[in-house]
Design a protein around this motif. Sequence first.
Motif, PDB file in Angstrom:
ATOM      1  N   ALA A  24      76.490 -20.016  -7.784  1.00 50.46           N
ATOM      2  CA  ALA A  24      77.279 -19.695  -8.980  1.00 50.46           C
ATOM      3  C   ALA A  24      78.763 -20.054  -8.841  1.00 50.46           C
ATOM      4  O   ALA A  24      79.458 -20.208  -9.834  1.00 50.46           O
ATOM      5  CB  ALA A  24      77.152 -18.197  -9.290  1.00 50.46           C
ATOM      6  N   GLY A  55      89.160 -16.447  -8.063  1.00 53.17           N
ATOM      7  CA  GLY A  55      88.929 -15.063  -8.488  1.00 53.17           C
ATOM      8  C   GLY A  55      88.234 -14.956  -9.830  1.00 53.17           C
ATOM      9  O   GLY A  55      88.468 -14.011 -10.587  1.00 53.17           O
ATOM     10  N   SER A  58      82.454 -15.078 -10.768  1.00 51.27           N
ATOM     11  CA  SER A  58      81.093 -15.566 -11.015  1.00 51.27           C
ATOM     12  C   SER A  58      80.131 -15.100  -9.931  1.00 51.27           C
ATOM     13  O   SER A  58      78.991 -14.705 -10.209  1.00 51.27           O
ATOM     14  CB  SER A  58      81.078 -17.100 -11.061  1.00 51.27           C
ATOM     15  OG  SER A  58      81.776 -17.546 -12.193  1.00 51.27           O
ATOM     16  N   ALA A  60      80.315 -12.426  -8.050  1.00 53.06           N
ATOM     17  CA  ALA A  60      80.049 -10.994  -8.172  1.00 53.06           C
ATOM     18  C   ALA A  60      79.122 -10.712  -9.353  1.00 53.06           C
ATOM     19  O   ALA A  60      78.265  -9.834  -9.284  1.00 53.06           O
ATOM     20  CB  ALA A  60      81.354 -10.231  -8.341  1.00 53.06           C
ATOM     21  N   ALA A  61      79.283 -11.501 -10.429  1.00 54.32           N
ATOM     22  CA  ALA A  61      78.460 -11.265 -11.614  1.00 54.32           C
ATOM     23  C   ALA A  61      76.983 -11.461 -11.309  1.00 54.32           C
ATOM     24  O   ALA A  61      76.138 -10.686 -11.750  1.00 54.32           O
ATOM     25  CB  ALA A  61      78.891 -12.191 -12.756  1.00 54.32           C
ATOM     26  N   VAL A  62      76.649 -12.488 -10.554  1.00 51.86           N
ATOM     27  CA  VAL A  62      75.229 -12.781 -10.323  1.00 51.86           C
ATOM     28  C   VAL A  62      74.683 -12.085  -9.080  1.00 51.86           C
ATOM     29  O   VAL A  62      73.491 -12.166  -8.804  1.00 51.86           O
ATOM     30  CB  VAL A  62      74.958 -14.302 -10.219  1.00 51.86           C
ATOM     31  CG1 VAL A  62      75.339 -15.002 -11.521  1.00 51.86           C
ATOM     32  CG2 VAL A  62      75.670 -14.914  -9.024  1.00 51.86           C
ATOM     33  N   CYS A  63      75.548 -11.420  -8.330  1.00 50.31           N
ATOM     34  CA  CYS A  63      75.090 -10.798  -7.076  1.00 50.31           C
ATOM     35  C   CYS A  63      74.174  -9.610  -7.368  1.00 50.31           C
ATOM     36  O   CYS A  63      74.605  -8.621  -7.961  1.00 50.31           O
ATOM     37  CB  CYS A  63      76.278 -10.325  -6.248  1.00 50.31           C
ATOM     38  SG  CYS A  63      75.756  -9.441  -4.755  1.00 50.31           S
ATOM     39  N   VAL A  70      86.134  -8.698  -6.086  1.00 48.47           N
ATOM     40  CA  VAL A  70      86.908  -9.882  -6.444  1.00 48.47           C
ATOM     41  C   VAL A  70      88.363  -9.502  -6.729  1.00 48.47           C
ATOM     42  O   VAL A  70      88.639  -8.509  -7.417  1.00 48.47           O
ATOM     43  CB  VAL A  70      86.300 -10.568  -7.688  1.00 48.47           C
ATOM     44  CG1 VAL A  70      87.031 -11.877  -7.983  1.00 48.47           C
ATOM     45  CG2 VAL A  70      84.809 -10.823  -7.488  1.00 48.47           C
TER      46      VAL A  70
ATOM     47  N   VAL C  13      89.767  -7.431  -9.608  1.00 49.22           N
ATOM     48  CA  VAL C  13      89.213  -7.694 -10.942  1.00 49.22           C
ATOM     49  C   VAL C  13      87.739  -7.323 -11.036  1.00 49.22           C
ATOM     50  O   VAL C  13      87.180  -7.210 -12.115  1.00 49.22           O
ATOM     51  CB  VAL C  13      89.401  -9.171 -11.359  1.00 49.22           C
ATOM     52  CG1 VAL C  13      90.860  -9.459 -11.673  1.00 49.22           C
ATOM     53  CG2 VAL C  13      88.863 -10.131 -10.312  1.00 49.22           C
ATOM     54  N   TYR C  14      87.100  -7.163  -9.888  1.00 47.17           N
ATOM     55  CA  TYR C  14      85.711  -6.710  -9.946  1.00 47.17           C
ATOM     56  C   TYR C  14      85.388  -5.904  -8.707  1.00 47.17           C
ATOM     57  O   TYR C  14      85.667  -6.325  -7.586  1.00 47.17           O
ATOM     58  CB  TYR C  14      84.718  -7.883 -10.050  1.00 47.17           C
ATOM     59  CG  TYR C  14      83.308  -7.351 -10.229  1.00 47.17           C
ATOM     60  CD1 TYR C  14      82.842  -7.013 -11.488  1.00 47.17           C
ATOM     61  CD2 TYR C  14      82.494  -7.095  -9.125  1.00 47.17           C
ATOM     62  CE1 TYR C  14      81.600  -6.437 -11.650  1.00 47.17           C
ATOM     63  CE2 TYR C  14      81.245  -6.520  -9.284  1.00 47.17           C
ATOM     64  CZ  TYR C  14      80.803  -6.201 -10.548  1.00 47.17           C
ATOM     65  OH  TYR C  14      79.581  -5.622 -10.716  1.00 47.17           O
ATOM     66  N   VAL C  35      70.741  -7.125 -10.428  1.00 42.43           N
ATOM     67  CA  VAL C  35      71.803  -7.470 -11.382  1.00 42.43           C
ATOM     68  C   VAL C  35      71.732  -6.532 -12.589  1.00 42.43           C
ATOM     69  O   VAL C  35      72.749  -6.034 -13.073  1.00 42.43           O
ATOM     70  CB  VAL C  35      71.681  -8.946 -11.829  1.00 42.43           C
ATOM     71  CG1 VAL C  35      72.846  -9.309 -12.738  1.00 42.43           C
ATOM     72  CG2 VAL C  35      71.616  -9.871 -10.629  1.00 42.43           C
ATOM     73  N   LYS C  38      72.953  -3.111 -11.861  1.00 40.96           N
ATOM     74  CA  LYS C  38      74.411  -3.151 -11.773  1.00 40.96           C
ATOM     75  C   LYS C  38      75.025  -3.104 -13.179  1.00 40.96           C
ATOM     76  O   LYS C  38      75.978  -2.353 -13.431  1.00 40.96           O
ATOM     77  CB  LYS C  38      74.783  -4.457 -11.065  1.00 40.96           C
ATOM     78  CG  LYS C  38      76.192  -4.575 -10.607  1.00 40.96           C
ATOM     79  CD  LYS C  38      76.364  -5.861  -9.801  1.00 40.96           C
ATOM     80  CE  LYS C  38      76.214  -7.096 -10.678  1.00 40.96           C
ATOM     81  NZ  LYS C  38      76.458  -8.346  -9.950  1.00 40.96           N
ATOM     82  N   VAL C 187      69.854 -13.103 -16.578  1.00 41.36           N
ATOM     83  CA  VAL C 187      71.005 -12.782 -15.719  1.00 41.36           C
ATOM     84  C   VAL C 187      71.147 -13.819 -14.601  1.00 41.36           C
ATOM     85  O   VAL C 187      71.568 -13.506 -13.507  1.00 41.36           O
ATOM     86  CB  VAL C 187      70.878 -11.348 -15.115  1.00 41.36           C
ATOM     87  CG1 VAL C 187      71.060 -10.297 -16.193  1.00 41.36           C
ATOM     88  CG2 VAL C 187      69.551 -11.157 -14.405  1.00 41.36           C
ATOM     89  N   PRO C 190      76.608 -16.614 -14.518  1.00 40.25           N
ATOM     90  CA  PRO C 190      77.675 -15.681 -14.912  1.00 40.25           C
ATOM     91  C   PRO C 190      77.747 -15.500 -16.426  1.00 40.25           C
ATOM     92  O   PRO C 190      77.930 -14.373 -16.908  1.00 40.25           O
ATOM     93  CB  PRO C 190      78.937 -16.346 -14.367  1.00 40.25           C
ATOM     94  CG  PRO C 190      78.459 -17.158 -13.196  1.00 40.25           C
ATOM     95  CD  PRO C 190      77.092 -17.650 -13.574  1.00 40.25           C
ATOM     96  N   VAL C 193      74.920 -13.282 -17.512  1.00 36.36           N
ATOM     97  CA  VAL C 193      75.173 -11.899 -17.098  1.00 36.36           C
ATOM     98  C   VAL C 193      76.123 -11.230 -18.095  1.00 36.36           C
ATOM     99  O   VAL C 193      75.904 -10.091 -18.510  1.00 36.36           O
ATOM    100  CB  VAL C 193      75.754 -11.848 -15.665  1.00 36.36           C
ATOM    101  CG1 VAL C 193      76.241 -10.436 -15.328  1.00 36.36           C
ATOM    102  CG2 VAL C 193      74.715 -12.299 -14.648  1.00 36.36           C
TER     103      VAL C 193
END
Lengths: 78, 364, 257
Positions: A24, A55, A58, A60-63, A70, C13-14, C35, C38, C187, C190, C193
């Motif tokens: 990703a 940063g 992406s 983290a989103a798919v993990c 991040v 940021v995350y 996912v 989460k 998902v 990105p 998701v």
Amino acid sequence: MAKIFGAVEIDSNRCKGCDLCVAACPTSVLSLQPKEVNDRGYHFAYTVNPDACIGCGSCAAVCPDACIEVYRLVDKNA
Amino acid sequence: MEEDVKLMKGNEALAHAAVRYGADGYFGYPITPQSEVLETLEELMPWETTGMTVLQAESEVAAINMVYGGASCGRAVMTSSSSPGVSLKMEGISYIAAGELPALIVNVMRGGPGLGTIQPSQADYFQATKGGGHGDYHLIVLAPNSVQEMADFVGLGFDLAFKYRTPAMILADGVVGQMMEKVVLPPVRPRRTQAEIIEQCPWAVTGKRGRGHRNVSTTLELQSNEMEKNNIRLRQTYDLIEANETRSEEFMTEDAEYLIVAFGCTSRICRKAIEDARAQGIKVGLLRPITLWPFPKEAVCRLSKQVKGILVAELNNGQMIEDVRLSLSVGSSVPVCHFGRTGGIVPNPQEVIDSLLSNFPQSK
Amino acid sequence: MTREDIIKDENKVYSRPRLLLDATMHYCPGCSHGVVHKLVAEVLEELGMEDTAIGVAPVGCAVFAYNYIDIDWIEAAHGRAPAVATAVSRLQPDNVVFTYQGDGDLAAIGTAETIHACTRGENIMIIFINNGIYGMTGGQMAPTTLEGMKTSTTPYGRRADINGFPVKISDIAAMLDGTCYVTRQAVHTPAAVRSARKAIRQALINTREKRGTSFVEIVSTCSSGWKLSPVKANKWMEENMFAKYPLGDIKNTEVKK
């Protein structure tokens, strides 16, 4: 011109080495450890090319295991 | 205060009693001979008065799982059905027992196996008292023999279910469900508030609401050691119930030389048979188990030492008779015989007397 | 700019959602369940539903969902989650109730409960993980298994003449008057998701506002069951699953009761 700096922190013991974050990442920051494994035997993800991170989140989103945090810093003076 | 005496069917009395008890929810599915329970509740519209939820589910399976959901929330929830429908509920009943949840299940028995008949029967004795669903569990099984008890056992069943955190069953039969009698409806109680439920049922799934820890209602435990602990805890509950909650009733047993053991509608028929037999000089008495599980073993054992023969009368091919035999002392030689009608046939008192005489000719 | 300069709280940021419990999830590497868990945790937190949410877990791989999200849960029997959720939502209307089910649970053994909860318009969110396979029991055919797809019970591929056709149960749910929102998401990227997160958010708001049943299908992968790496499984899903199960909103309306 502003420059974006990013960084990720990976909880390597939570990582299962699924490779989805690697796929990703738009700037090829991440890779799986070629030899080293974590406590549970997975080749965990690490930042092979940390300077390229923007940063974007992406990875983290798919993990699936929520093991990536991040950070993002915009340097307006750079 | 004047008593609230009504004339109604057992099924209707049960529905009224549920609302008056302050039940939170009823989830049902139509099946003869118990559909009046759902019909009466829909007519009473308790959601307008007490706030009780009444829902006709898409199946007995869905209905019992709604009960599982409501019971997980610490709510007083119930369902009712008749034999084939109760078979469908057995999966959910096993989960409710495993989850150590209180709930009330009503079975107004009809003849089986299979689709069988819509006429009365007592053929689900094994299913109700020996578990019925999968796994190692028991239900508290109450066997009413009157419209009054159909009403009274709603409160008793709920109270026991909450006291021991285990499902209770009212094992009625088509006669008790359908016949009309005088009944004094139980007093009206308010439904418990959310705050009372949270206080009385700290395990209830109500949303965390600042509790700090989460409540999870689950029956899954893959660690064998932990699962065995669950099984042992259940057994301890059942031991406690056996010690404290066994109920039975006796009629003319003081000088009895013969004993009839019968439950539900059959006990009413046997009572009349005993009165008639006594008029003919036969000294016979009745033991009526009110709880079928726990079974009144001690009462059977005690009376077995006094009598020359025991007749077990039930509307099946011989189910409760096994528990009667198991209740006797080791080495007891008292003969135990069976009288049963099946197919939905309800015997008359004379048939019971005839069976007594043919099994025990010396009784005359 | 050093790493230390960047890794500061003000630049974060995350982070792992607070409502996701510390337990390591039992799912296989790359599993879509992780996912989606989460996302559910994130959105519950964002909407302030920690104290009111009640999840109903299925039988299947997500049977242990209750171990991962820090809210109250009920573990239902196989397929019965919508019936359980129906009672909870009706008895405790102040709660936000959702089910989390797989394809076997929701679209095979629990079809009746699913359809009837939707047709009654129960105020619940149903999350439906569709990966076309039974994961927990070892990769057997699911109701949503594609034609030709190999599973342990269709070792030569699913044949319509023997096994019948895959069921598009979200389309059925959309036909029912009780559903206010039916959407099909994924998902695997990105962007996907982000879209799925938005859908779950919408569904939970609908549930809180008592708008009827919200049904969120997530077309998912099962790399173990499909016998592909997680990355290849994503590609296979894009090339095969999306043709049968196209992504996007199927229905977004108001239920009039």
